[in-house]
Write a protein that holds these residues in place. Structure first.
Motif, PDB file in Angstrom:
ATOM      1  N   VAL A 175      29.616   9.036 -40.088  1.00  8.23           N
ATOM      2  CA  VAL A 175      29.429   7.617 -39.782  1.00  8.23           C
ATOM      3  C   VAL A 175      29.177   6.865 -41.079  1.00  8.23           C
ATOM      4  N   TYR A 201      29.110   2.670 -42.162  1.00  6.45           N
ATOM      5  CA  TYR A 201      29.207   1.311 -41.607  1.00  6.45           C
ATOM      6  C   TYR A 201      28.594   0.330 -42.597  1.00  6.45           C
ATOM      7  N   ALA A 221      22.220   4.757 -37.243  1.00  5.34           N
ATOM      8  CA  ALA A 221      23.572   5.304 -37.238  1.00  5.34           C
ATOM      9  C   ALA A 221      23.710   6.278 -36.066  1.00  5.34           C
ATOM     10  N   PHE A 226      25.496  10.453 -42.064  1.00 11.31           N
ATOM     11  CA  PHE A 226      25.251   9.079 -41.640  1.00 11.31           C
ATOM     12  C   PHE A 226      24.967   8.210 -42.859  1.00 11.31           C
ATOM     13  N   ILE A 231      24.735   3.805 -43.855  1.00 11.26           N
ATOM     14  CA  ILE A 231      24.877   2.382 -43.589  1.00 11.26           C
ATOM     15  C   ILE A 231      24.582   1.633 -44.886  1.00 11.26           C
ATOM     16  N   LEU A 256      18.611   5.584 -40.278  1.00 10.26           N
ATOM     17  CA  LEU A 256      19.884   6.261 -40.079  1.00 10.26           C
ATOM     18  C   LEU A 256      19.877   7.078 -38.798  1.00 10.26           C
TER      19      LEU A 256
END
Length: 297
Positions: A232, A234, A247, A270, A272, A285
């Motif tokens: 993941v 983002y 996440a 993960f 972000i 996360l």
């Protein structure tokens, strides 16, 4: 528009379907299997939503049966690219497979599935969220047994949820018998262009919610899920102070009312990042929302 409302198997290959008008006041797919015993294969077809109506009735494929096989299709637009809609009571529909399809420019949820046994959603390419809802998702499921979500790629502009799994039921006597598995998926995106002005986005990129009732009819046993080998990444701008972000975000139950029979999380990545500036200190996360899960990990 094709509708199958009898107990029969009807398949479609290499056809093009196009919506140019408002779908009206009832849920309507360009292709609708409206009978619980209607089923078939849909392979190599194209579904195009020219009207781009933000309505729950705007559906590419509306499927209520079992043993459906959907592969190699492309969807552009639609509130739901495919809506697999099982009955509220168990037994749910069985053994539907949605494999290697491409879904772009989705308005709300590209893949939407309710009340399914042995559902497989795998190797799909999902991109280009065009809606305005922070509850949009690439894949959204509810009330499942033995769900397999694998090797899906959700990328580009997104809402705040890539994958949402609600009430992933386990077998009432052996939690590992019908465990729901989320593995080898990639979420690689950023907040959608129509969410650019939303300053309090609360990302829950793999969002899993548990539910349990000892008295429900149909039965609602404790839940079981495994989350393995997912990636993941983002990017967004947000000032949210919400403590329901992550996440990976897993919730359900209370410390005194346990809903989970089994949770397995391992070997995921993960990340972000902010589009600009910094992220709020409350963002996590991985977040387990309450103590009901601690004895299930």
């Amino acid at each position: 528009v094709f509708t199958i409302n009898t107990a029969s198997r009807v398949s479609f290959y290499n056809l093009s379907f196009r919506r140019t008008i408002n779908p009206g006041a009832a849920a309507q797919g360009l292709l609708t299997y409206g009978h619980l015993q209607a089923n078939g294969d849909v392979i190599g077809c194209t579904f195009q939503d020219v009207a781009q109506i933000s309505s729950t009735n705007n559906i590419g494929i509306y499927y209520r049966g079992s043993n459906g096989f959907f592969s190699g299709n492309s969807f552009s637009g639609f509130y739901y690219g495919i809506f697999m809609d099982g009955p509220a009571q168990n037994p749910f529909v069985n053994s539907n497979m949605f494999l290697s399809n491409t879904l772009t420019n989705y308005i709300y949820r590209a893949i939407y599935a309710l009340s399914q046994n042995d559902l497989m959603i795998s190797a799909n390419q999902i991109s280009g969220f065009t809606g305005t809802s922070t509850l949009g998702a690439g894949i959204w499921t509810s009330n499942t047994y033995n769900l397999q979500l694998s090797e899906n790629n959700i990328f580009g502009g997104m809402s705040t949820q890539g994958i949402l799994v609600n009430n992933p039921n386990s077998d009432s006597t052996n939690a590992r018998t019908n465990v729901n598995r989320i593995f080898n998926n990639v979420i690689n995106g950023e907040q959608g262009v129509n969410l650019a002005s939303t300053t309090t986005l609360a990302p829950q990129l793999i969002h899993i919610t548990g539910s349990f009732s000892a008295t429900a009819n149909p039965p609602n046993p404790r839940d079981a899920v495994e989350v393995k080998n997912n990636t993941v990444y983002y990017k967004l701008n947000t000032t949210t102070t919400s403590t329901t972000t992550g996440a990976l975000y897993i919730t359900g139950g209370t410390p005194s009312s346990r809903v989970w029979a089994h949770i397995g999380v391992r070997n995921n990545h993960f990340q972000i990042d902010p589009l600009t500036g910094n992220l709020p200190s409350t963002l996590r996360l991985v977040r387990y929302a309450n103590g009901s899960q601690l004895d299930s990990l």
